[in-house]
Design a protein around this motif. Structure first.
Motif, PDB file in Angstrom:
ATOM      1  N   LYS A 143     -27.953   4.673   4.478  1.00  0.00           N
ATOM      2  CA  LYS A 143     -29.066   3.904   4.901  1.00  0.00           C
ATOM      3  C   LYS A 143     -28.761   2.865   6.097  1.00  0.00           C
ATOM      4  CE  LYS A 143     -32.330   4.440   1.328  1.00  0.00           C
ATOM      5  NZ  LYS A 143     -33.205   3.736   0.311  1.00  0.00           N
ATOM      6  N   ALA A 144     -27.465   2.237   6.003  1.00  0.00           N
ATOM      7  CA  ALA A 144     -27.216   1.148   6.860  1.00  0.00           C
ATOM      8  C   ALA A 144     -26.765   1.686   8.161  1.00  0.00           C
ATOM      9  CB  ALA A 144     -26.049   0.597   6.290  1.00  0.00           C
ATOM     10  N   GLN A 145     -26.303   2.898   8.183  1.00  0.00           N
ATOM     11  CA  GLN A 145     -25.773   3.698   9.234  1.00  0.00           C
ATOM     12  C   GLN A 145     -26.888   4.518   9.860  1.00  0.00           C
ATOM     13  OE1 GLN A 145     -22.603   6.081   7.754  1.00  0.00           O
ATOM     14  NE2 GLN A 145     -21.261   4.222   7.258  1.00  0.00           N
ATOM     15  N   LYS A 146     -28.196   4.589   9.460  1.00  0.00           N
ATOM     16  CA  LYS A 146     -29.312   5.139  10.182  1.00  0.00           C
ATOM     17  C   LYS A 146     -29.546   4.396  11.564  1.00  0.00           C
ATOM     18  CE  LYS A 146     -31.938   7.097   6.352  1.00  0.00           C
ATOM     19  NZ  LYS A 146     -33.260   6.971   5.658  1.00  0.00           N
ATOM     20  N   PRO A 147     -29.819   5.296  12.425  1.00  0.00           N
ATOM     21  CA  PRO A 147     -30.098   4.555  13.709  1.00  0.00           C
ATOM     22  C   PRO A 147     -31.586   3.950  13.571  1.00  0.00           C
ATOM     23  CG  PRO A 147     -29.304   6.810  14.387  1.00  0.00           C
ATOM     24  CD  PRO A 147     -29.340   6.672  12.774  1.00  0.00           C
ATOM     25  N   ARG A 148     -31.609   2.894  14.074  1.00  0.00           N
ATOM     26  CA  ARG A 148     -32.977   2.244  13.663  1.00  0.00           C
ATOM     27  C   ARG A 148     -33.770   1.944  14.996  1.00  0.00           C
ATOM     28  NH1 ARG A 148     -31.198  -3.313  10.240  1.00  0.00           N
ATOM     29  NH2 ARG A 148     -30.266  -2.090   8.598  1.00  0.00           N
TER      30      ARG A 148
ATOM     31  N   HIS B  60     -35.463  12.148   8.129  1.00  0.00           N
ATOM     32  CA  HIS B  60     -35.085  11.028   7.175  1.00  0.00           C
ATOM     33  C   HIS B  60     -33.944  10.200   7.658  1.00  0.00           C
ATOM     34  CE1 HIS B  60     -38.301  12.595   5.056  1.00  0.00           C
ATOM     35  NE2 HIS B  60     -38.018  13.991   4.804  1.00  0.00           N
ATOM     36  N   ASP B  61     -33.275  11.014   8.773  1.00  0.00           N
ATOM     37  CA  ASP B  61     -31.967  10.265   9.179  1.00  0.00           C
ATOM     38  C   ASP B  61     -32.149   9.172  10.176  1.00  0.00           C
ATOM     39  OD1 ASP B  61     -32.905  12.218  11.019  1.00  0.00           O
ATOM     40  OD2 ASP B  61     -31.139  12.601  12.234  1.00  0.00           O
ATOM     41  N   ILE B  62     -33.745   8.687  10.470  1.00  0.00           N
ATOM     42  CA  ILE B  62     -33.904   7.785  11.205  1.00  0.00           C
ATOM     43  C   ILE B  62     -34.799   6.713  10.655  1.00  0.00           C
ATOM     44  CG2 ILE B  62     -35.216   7.149  13.440  1.00  0.00           C
ATOM     45  CD1 ILE B  62     -32.892   8.932  14.075  1.00  0.00           C
ATOM     46  N   ALA B  63     -34.408   5.544  10.775  1.00  0.00           N
ATOM     47  CA  ALA B  63     -35.239   4.436  10.199  1.00  0.00           C
ATOM     48  C   ALA B  63     -36.037   3.837  11.169  1.00  0.00           C
ATOM     49  CB  ALA B  63     -34.085   3.246   9.761  1.00  0.00           C
ATOM     50  N   LEU B  64     -37.351   3.814  10.998  1.00  0.00           N
ATOM     51  CA  LEU B  64     -38.328   3.512  11.495  1.00  0.00           C
ATOM     52  C   LEU B  64     -39.421   2.252  11.290  1.00  0.00           C
ATOM     53  CD1 LEU B  64     -40.583   6.738  12.664  1.00  0.00           C
ATOM     54  CD2 LEU B  64     -38.994   5.176  14.145  1.00  0.00           C
TER      55      LEU B  64
ATOM     56  N   MET C 115     -38.211  10.777  23.452  1.00  0.00           N
ATOM     57  CA  MET C 115     -37.256   9.883  24.193  1.00  0.00           C
ATOM     58  C   MET C 115     -36.405   9.173  23.269  1.00  0.00           C
ATOM     59  SD  MET C 115     -39.120   8.797  27.565  1.00  0.00           S
ATOM     60  CE  MET C 115     -39.283   9.883  29.056  1.00  0.00           C
ATOM     61  N   ALA C 116     -37.101   8.373  22.339  1.00  0.00           N
ATOM     62  CA  ALA C 116     -36.363   7.441  21.478  1.00  0.00           C
ATOM     63  C   ALA C 116     -35.457   8.308  20.516  1.00  0.00           C
ATOM     64  CB  ALA C 116     -37.434   6.676  20.779  1.00  0.00           C
ATOM     65  N   LEU C 117     -36.032   9.462  20.117  1.00  0.00           N
ATOM     66  CA  LEU C 117     -35.029  10.298  19.352  1.00  0.00           C
ATOM     67  C   LEU C 117     -33.860  10.716  19.940  1.00  0.00           C
ATOM     68  CD1 LEU C 117     -34.776  11.709  16.483  1.00  0.00           C
ATOM     69  CD2 LEU C 117     -36.018  13.528  17.652  1.00  0.00           C
ATOM     70  N   ALA C 118     -34.139  10.987  21.145  1.00  0.00           N
ATOM     71  CA  ALA C 118     -32.791  11.484  22.012  1.00  0.00           C
ATOM     72  C   ALA C 118     -31.777  10.460  22.222  1.00  0.00           C
ATOM     73  CB  ALA C 118     -33.362  12.126  23.405  1.00  0.00           C
ATOM     74  N   VAL C 119     -32.584   9.039  22.427  1.00  0.00           N
ATOM     75  CA  VAL C 119     -31.600   7.916  22.635  1.00  0.00           C
ATOM     76  C   VAL C 119     -31.010   7.669  21.092  1.00  0.00           C
ATOM     77  CG1 VAL C 119     -31.432   5.614  22.929  1.00  0.00           C
ATOM     78  CG2 VAL C 119     -32.931   6.932  24.531  1.00  0.00           C
ATOM     79  N   ALA C 120     -31.456   7.639  20.144  1.00  0.00           N
ATOM     80  CA  ALA C 120     -30.829   7.559  18.903  1.00  0.00           C
ATOM     81  C   ALA C 120     -29.924   8.481  18.619  1.00  0.00           C
ATOM     82  CB  ALA C 120     -32.133   7.625  17.875  1.00  0.00           C
ATOM     83  N   ARG C 121     -29.946   9.640  19.082  1.00  0.00           N
ATOM     84  CA  ARG C 121     -28.813  10.511  18.860  1.00  0.00           C
ATOM     85  C   ARG C 121     -27.747  10.427  20.111  1.00  0.00           C
ATOM     86  NH1 ARG C 121     -32.632  15.620  16.525  1.00  0.00           N
ATOM     87  NH2 ARG C 121     -32.474  14.605  14.505  1.00  0.00           N
TER      88      ARG C 121
END
Length: 351
Positions: free
Chosen positions: A27-32, A61-65, A298-304
């Motif tokens: 959870k701590a490593q999830k992109p926020r 679920h791999d992204i923290a929103l 766009m945000a998802l692409a940046v988070a990845r």
């Protein structure tokens, strides 16, 4: 026997602790990603943007929103703006998001520009009426997003449809250019879009100078005056008019549009998604769903791993139509079948 039992208990406990550590670590490593709204969920525009974002992240679920609302549509005074900006910045400092999705111009002005070229956070904007250079975004290497632009060609087509239904003839057939005036409040979002409205080619319509007002009394005067020189009125925002009592409470939007429809002798067309819900007859407006969906992607692409600054800024491509049948009937205006079908299909048709 007891030794074996104790070893088994300790092994099980160790497994539980290890799994817990792994879950916490994951959870701590999830992109926020922090979704920062200028307004609140009582404004339908925000609801549409959130729905567009949800379509992108549903199942990820791999992204923290996280969502944060500055509520600046309901509170327009400068003290509240400063407090809202301070609270938003404190949230950013504490939660440390990797991506900021900032909606509407006030959010960019009060918060977004503070993080230009910040190595620790990327910015994705949406719902921006102004030019990116106003916020320094045009030269920043950590910013991208989607601009909000009104569908002016579709709005012109709708104005012409109404004008012809009221008896307008082309000038070549002895007619004249119907006059259109934009009556608006003095909000930042309206200020940001006035130059684009003025530069648009409205012909064969005549574009009259916009009339900006600061309160409901000024709005009433502007509408009454327009009846003397214009053929149609355009409206969009009016939600920042405060009650004359001196309290920081807004006038009810339905009261504003209700009064306007009742007291205007000429047709009124909206350019915002709330105009018809507030009592207007027809509105052509930017899709908040598209704004949220594009910004979310766009945000998802940046988070990845992509860099916001390497992504091209997008512009509005989708629009919606809202129609109120009883208000159209009141002015003896037909509803084109395609308008009614589109409005019904998108749940924007009112009897």
């Amino acid at each position: 026997m007891n030794i074996k039992k104790n070893v088994s208990v300790w092994l099980k406990a160790g497994v539980v602790v290890l799994v817990t550590i792994l879950i916490v670590s994951q959870k701590a490593q999830k992109p926020r990603i922090l979704i920062l709204h200028s307004y609140h969920t009582d404004y339908p525009w925000v609801v549409q943007i959130n729905e567009g974002i949800r379509r992108v992240f549903d199942g990820h679920h791999d992204i923290a929103l996280r969502h944060h609302y500055m509520d600046l549509k309901n509170h327009t005074d400068e003290d509240f703006k400063r407090t809202a900006a301070s609270t938003a910045n404190r949230t950013i400092r504490k939660w440390k998001p990797d991506v900021l999705v900032i909606s509407d111009d006030l959010g960019q002005q009060l918060v977004g520009r503070r993080y230009l070229n910040d190595r620790d956070v990327q910015i994705v904007f949406c719902g921006v009426n102004g030019e990116t250079r106003v916020y320094g975004y045009d030269t920043a290497d950590n910013v991208t997003g989607i601009l909000e632009r009104k569908p002016l060609s579709a709005i012109r087509e709708t104005l012409l449809m109404v004008a012809r239904a009221k008896g307008y003839r082309e000038k070549t057939a002895g007619g004249d250019h119907p006059k259109v005036v934009f009556v608006c409040d003095a909000s930042d979002s309206v200020t940001a879009e006035l130059s684009e409205l003025g530069a648009f080619q409205w012909a064969p319509l005549t574009w009259c100078p916009p009339v900006r007002v600061k309160n409901f009394a000024g709005w009433k005067r502007a509408v009454r005056d327009a009846n003397g020189y214009a053929d149609m009125i355009l409206v969009s925002d009016y939600r920042e008019f405060l009650l004359p009592s001196g309290e920081k409470e807004p006038v009810s939007p339905s009261e504003i549009m209700g009064w306007t429809e009742t007291n205007s002798e000429i047709p009124i067309l909206g350019m915002s998604l709330v105009n018809v819900a507030d009592g207007g007859m027809i509105s052509v407006f930017t899709s908040g769903y598209e704004q949220g969906e594009v910004a979310g992607a766009m945000a998802l692409a940046v988070a990845r791993g992509e860099r916001a600054g390497d992504m091209e800024v997008r512009r509005t491509r989708q629009f919606l139509i809202s129609v109120k049948k009883s208000a159209m009937d009141e002015r003896n205006l037909p509803i084109p079948t395609i308008y009614e079908s589109f409005a019904r299909a998108t749940d924007n048709f009112y009897e």
